[in-house]
Scaffold this motif. Structure first.
Motif, PDB file in Angstrom:
ATOM      1  N   ASP A 282     -30.378 -71.415 -22.452  1.00  0.00           N
ATOM      2  CA  ASP A 282     -31.027 -72.714 -22.340  1.00  0.00           C
ATOM      3  C   ASP A 282     -29.994 -73.837 -22.358  1.00  0.00           C
ATOM      4  O   ASP A 282     -29.314 -74.056 -23.365  1.00  0.00           O
ATOM      5  N   ASN A 283     -29.918 -74.547 -21.272  1.00  0.00           N
ATOM      6  CA  ASN A 283     -28.968 -75.638 -21.096  1.00  0.00           C
ATOM      7  C   ASN A 283     -29.540 -76.911 -21.725  1.00  0.00           C
ATOM      8  O   ASN A 283     -30.604 -77.378 -21.324  1.00  0.00           O
ATOM      9  N   VAL A 284     -28.850 -77.481 -22.710  1.00  0.00           N
ATOM     10  CA  VAL A 284     -29.344 -78.704 -23.355  1.00  0.00           C
ATOM     11  C   VAL A 284     -29.317 -79.891 -22.388  1.00  0.00           C
ATOM     12  O   VAL A 284     -29.948 -80.908 -22.658  1.00  0.00           O
TER      13      VAL A 284
ATOM     14  N   MET B 226     -27.386 -74.379 -25.211  1.00  0.00           N
ATOM     15  CA  MET B 226     -25.966 -74.321 -24.949  1.00  0.00           C
ATOM     16  C   MET B 226     -25.586 -75.449 -24.005  1.00  0.00           C
ATOM     17  O   MET B 226     -26.442 -76.028 -23.369  1.00  0.00           O
ATOM     18  N   ALA B 227     -24.298 -75.734 -23.970  1.00  0.00           N
ATOM     19  CA  ALA B 227     -23.759 -76.750 -23.075  1.00  0.00           C
ATOM     20  C   ALA B 227     -22.593 -76.129 -22.311  1.00  0.00           C
ATOM     21  O   ALA B 227     -21.796 -75.389 -22.882  1.00  0.00           O
ATOM     22  N   TYR B 228     -22.505 -76.430 -21.038  1.00  0.00           N
ATOM     23  CA  TYR B 228     -21.480 -75.866 -20.166  1.00  0.00           C
ATOM     24  C   TYR B 228     -20.590 -76.997 -19.662  1.00  0.00           C
ATOM     25  O   TYR B 228     -20.977 -77.769 -18.785  1.00  0.00           O
TER      26      TYR B 228
ATOM     27  N   ASN C 169     -28.712 -83.352 -29.985  1.00  0.00           N
ATOM     28  CA  ASN C 169     -29.022 -81.965 -30.331  1.00  0.00           C
ATOM     29  C   ASN C 169     -27.772 -81.110 -30.226  1.00  0.00           C
ATOM     30  O   ASN C 169     -27.236 -80.922 -29.142  1.00  0.00           O
ATOM     31  N   THR C 170     -27.318 -80.599 -31.347  1.00  0.00           N
ATOM     32  CA  THR C 170     -26.128 -79.760 -31.353  1.00  0.00           C
ATOM     33  C   THR C 170     -26.456 -78.419 -30.713  1.00  0.00           C
ATOM     34  O   THR C 170     -27.354 -77.711 -31.173  1.00  0.00           O
ATOM     35  N   PRO C 171     -25.746 -78.048 -29.655  1.00  0.00           N
ATOM     36  CA  PRO C 171     -26.010 -76.747 -29.025  1.00  0.00           C
ATOM     37  C   PRO C 171     -25.481 -75.600 -29.891  1.00  0.00           C
ATOM     38  O   PRO C 171     -24.503 -75.763 -30.619  1.00  0.00           O
TER      39      PRO C 171
ATOM     40  N   LYS D   1     -20.693 -72.533 -31.622  1.00  0.00           N
ATOM     41  CA  LYS D   1     -19.680 -71.537 -31.282  1.00  0.00           C
ATOM     42  C   LYS D   1     -19.107 -71.935 -29.923  1.00  0.00           C
ATOM     43  O   LYS D   1     -19.846 -72.082 -28.948  1.00  0.00           O
ATOM     44  N   ILE D   2     -17.799 -72.135 -29.862  1.00  0.00           N
ATOM     45  CA  ILE D   2     -17.128 -72.574 -28.638  1.00  0.00           C
ATOM     46  C   ILE D   2     -16.545 -71.338 -27.951  1.00  0.00           C
ATOM     47  O   ILE D   2     -15.810 -70.568 -28.565  1.00  0.00           O
ATOM     48  N   ILE D   3     -16.863 -71.173 -26.674  1.00  0.00           N
ATOM     49  CA  ILE D   3     -16.449 -69.976 -25.940  1.00  0.00           C
ATOM     50  C   ILE D   3     -15.814 -70.375 -24.609  1.00  0.00           C
ATOM     51  O   ILE D   3     -16.401 -71.143 -23.843  1.00  0.00           O
ATOM     52  N   LEU D   4     -14.624 -69.850 -24.343  1.00  0.00           N
ATOM     53  CA  LEU D   4     -14.015 -70.000 -23.019  1.00  0.00           C
ATOM     54  C   LEU D   4     -14.698 -69.020 -22.083  1.00  0.00           C
ATOM     55  O   LEU D   4     -14.813 -67.830 -22.402  1.00  0.00           O
TER      56      LEU D   4
END
Length: 110
Positions: A29-31, A1-3, A48-50, A78-81
């Motif tokens: 897991d943070n990419v 995932m990416a934050y 790498n697409t999260p 999947k994009i999440i706020l």
């Protein structure tokens, strides 16, 4: 995932941050784990697409309108706020974080 924490320039939370610590505690897991704390990134050049992209409510106030824009860069993610307070404000606010992360985990596992 990416934050994601910022737009213009695009910035993410990475290694040695409280945000990353909270991600790790919740088995996410943070990419960007192997980069500097808050790097600027080029969204067109991500290798790498999260699975998930989190758009934080702070410090940049991402909102529903940003989901479509970010989705165009990450069509398979999947994009999440997410509530930035739960990821980055330590102290007494963490009491509320337990239920927040439990609910978020349910969304991620759908």
């Amino acid at each position: 995932m990416a934050y994601f924490i910022w737009k213009s320039p695009w910035m993410v939370a990475a290694n040695n941050t409280f945000i990353n610590y909270m991600l790790t505690l919740n088995k996410l897991d943070n990419v960007y784990l192997h980069t500097s704390r808050y790097p600027e990134i080029n969204v067109d050049a991500i290798e790498n697409t999260p699975d998930f992209v989190f758009l934080s409510s702070e410090p940049y106030p991402f909102n529903q309108n940003h989901i479509n824009e970010v989705q165009s860069y990450f069509p398979k993610s999947k994009i999440i706020l997410v509530d930035g307070e739960m990821f980055s404000w330590y102290g007494s606010r963490l009491i509320q974080a337990f239920n927040y992360f439990k609910d978020l985990n349910g969304v991620l596992n759908c």
